[in-house]
Design an enzyme around this catalytic site. Sequence first.
Site, PDB file in Angstrom:
ATOM      1  N   LYS A  94     -45.148   9.380 -55.066  1.00 27.16           N
ATOM      2  CA  LYS A  94     -46.073  10.344 -54.464  1.00 27.16           C
ATOM      3  C   LYS A  94     -46.249  10.116 -52.970  1.00 27.16           C
ATOM      4  O   LYS A  94     -46.291  11.070 -52.188  1.00 27.16           O
ATOM      5  CB  LYS A  94     -47.432  10.272 -55.165  1.00 27.16           C
ATOM      6  N   GLU A 105     -43.439  15.672 -46.953  1.00 26.69           N
ATOM      7  CA  GLU A 105     -44.338  16.804 -46.675  1.00 26.69           C
ATOM      8  C   GLU A 105     -44.763  16.811 -45.206  1.00 26.69           C
ATOM      9  O   GLU A 105     -44.746  17.866 -44.548  1.00 26.69           O
ATOM     10  CB  GLU A 105     -45.553  16.705 -47.587  1.00 26.69           C
ATOM     11  N   ASN A 137     -45.345  12.682 -49.932  1.00 25.94           N
ATOM     12  CA  ASN A 137     -46.234  13.100 -48.853  1.00 25.94           C
ATOM     13  C   ASN A 137     -45.614  12.867 -47.486  1.00 25.94           C
ATOM     14  O   ASN A 137     -45.851  13.627 -46.550  1.00 25.94           O
ATOM     15  CB  ASN A 137     -47.572  12.373 -48.965  1.00 25.94           C
ATOM     16  N   SER A 191     -49.291  16.291 -57.206  1.00 22.22           N
ATOM     17  CA  SER A 191     -49.088  17.133 -56.030  1.00 22.22           C
ATOM     18  C   SER A 191     -49.262  18.585 -56.402  1.00 22.22           C
ATOM     19  O   SER A 191     -48.805  19.031 -57.453  1.00 22.22           O
ATOM     20  CB  SER A 191     -47.696  16.921 -55.430  1.00 22.22           C
ATOM     21  N   HIS A 200     -29.308 -15.878 -31.385  1.00 23.46           N
ATOM     22  CA  HIS A 200     -29.508 -15.333 -32.727  1.00 23.46           C
ATOM     23  C   HIS A 200     -28.198 -15.144 -33.496  1.00 23.46           C
ATOM     24  O   HIS A 200     -28.236 -14.762 -34.657  1.00 23.46           O
ATOM     25  CB  HIS A 200     -30.249 -14.001 -32.632  1.00 23.46           C
TER      26      HIS A 200
END
Length: 467
Positions: A181, A188, A185, A127, A451
Amino acid sequence: MLNTIGVIGLGVMGSNIALNMANKGEHVAVYNYTRDLTDQLVQKLDGQAITPYYQIQDFFQSLETPRKIFVMVTAGKAIDSVIGSLIPFLEKGDVIMDGGNSHYEDTARRYDDLKSNGIGYLGIGISGGEVGALTGPSIMPGGDKDVYEKAAPILTKIAAQVEGDPCCTYIGPKGAGHFVKIVHNGIEYADMQLIAEAYTFLREKLHLSVEEIAEIFETWNQGELKSYLIEITAEILRKKDELTGLPLIDVILDKTGQKGTGKWTSIQAIDNGIPTSIITESLFARYLSSLKEERINAENILSGPEMDPQNLDKHLWIEYIRQALYMGKVCAYAQGFTQYKMTSELYGLDLPLKDIALIFRGGCIIRAEFLNVISQTYQEQPDLANLLIAPYFAEKVKEYQIGLRKVVCEGVVSGISFPCLSASLSYYDSYRKGTSAASLLQAQRDYFGAHTYERCDLAGVFHTIWQ
């Protein structure tokens, strides 16, 4: 003299990585499948120990053993193609490093394939963009620890340095480096969108000029919001268009691109039941921005709220938006580091959270002042469930939530879209509640699908005959 490392792929990032290595004293062999990029790099050389090769055999023969080869090509099939071309020349103990934005699952597959042949493989998150590649990026290597140790002297040397420490550390096995990474991102994406929303409020609600907003961001970058993205935002807003003389920001088309890493972050989180709503909303905001023609058409059809003109106290509301942006950023980083923690536990990656925060302090796009606090937090509380409940951040969000609430509410009543600011507030309010309406969802699921559900007061699983 044999070369200490080879670089394959000489686009902007690969060329700059090669120059970085050479500037740090390495003897670098370079190779590209097309001659033009090799020639362009040669023209940039100013005495650096970089030797170009135009045949892969010559490139290989120039490297000291065990060979260390750094591959910087487009993620996906291109990486597989490069590896396939290298296999006939590789020997046991050689090391291939993939510095591209590969998907961590692809990295794990390549790792397994090469390990079976005695070849070391490192998936390396990088980066910092093209400037970071040249001057020192943040580096996230994943693979076998002993393989990393072979490359570590070079990787730590070319990484950004903060307070004498390299922004490079061993991340974990197989695809751990590339996983870290992609989540970087994702953070980011969220950080950028939050800044864009703060800019929108300053411009559309406070009616500030681009120059005034640039000054505000510059001021913010002197305090606790100090970060690379805040810094470059101020610089971007000061840039004038050479053709029109207008602020360049006003002539840039509002369609955001993306290369897939943010999407991978959200998909991984969804697949593993990890709440990353802010990161995912930032991705959807990019998708929506790409519908430019539709938005232009919708603007002429759809209406927003009718608003009475009002004069907001600029100084007060600038502080509110500063608080909102800080809190939004904390929530986004909290989601990203929670994704690291939960994934690490799920797959036994043993990700070093405190070290990850440290290597993000320099070189990388999301470097920010409070990463020191994040690292110290995980140093003291390695099993911390969420950054929001760390004493430092818990106190900050307690104080700053008023700013976030006021900005989001003002945006809602004004018809301004704040996907990440509002998602930050929803995340905070959902996380801080010990009891929620999820009980109703469980009842509904049991009603129509049998359920079952759990009870608050009794152990076990229950089903009710509702009709």
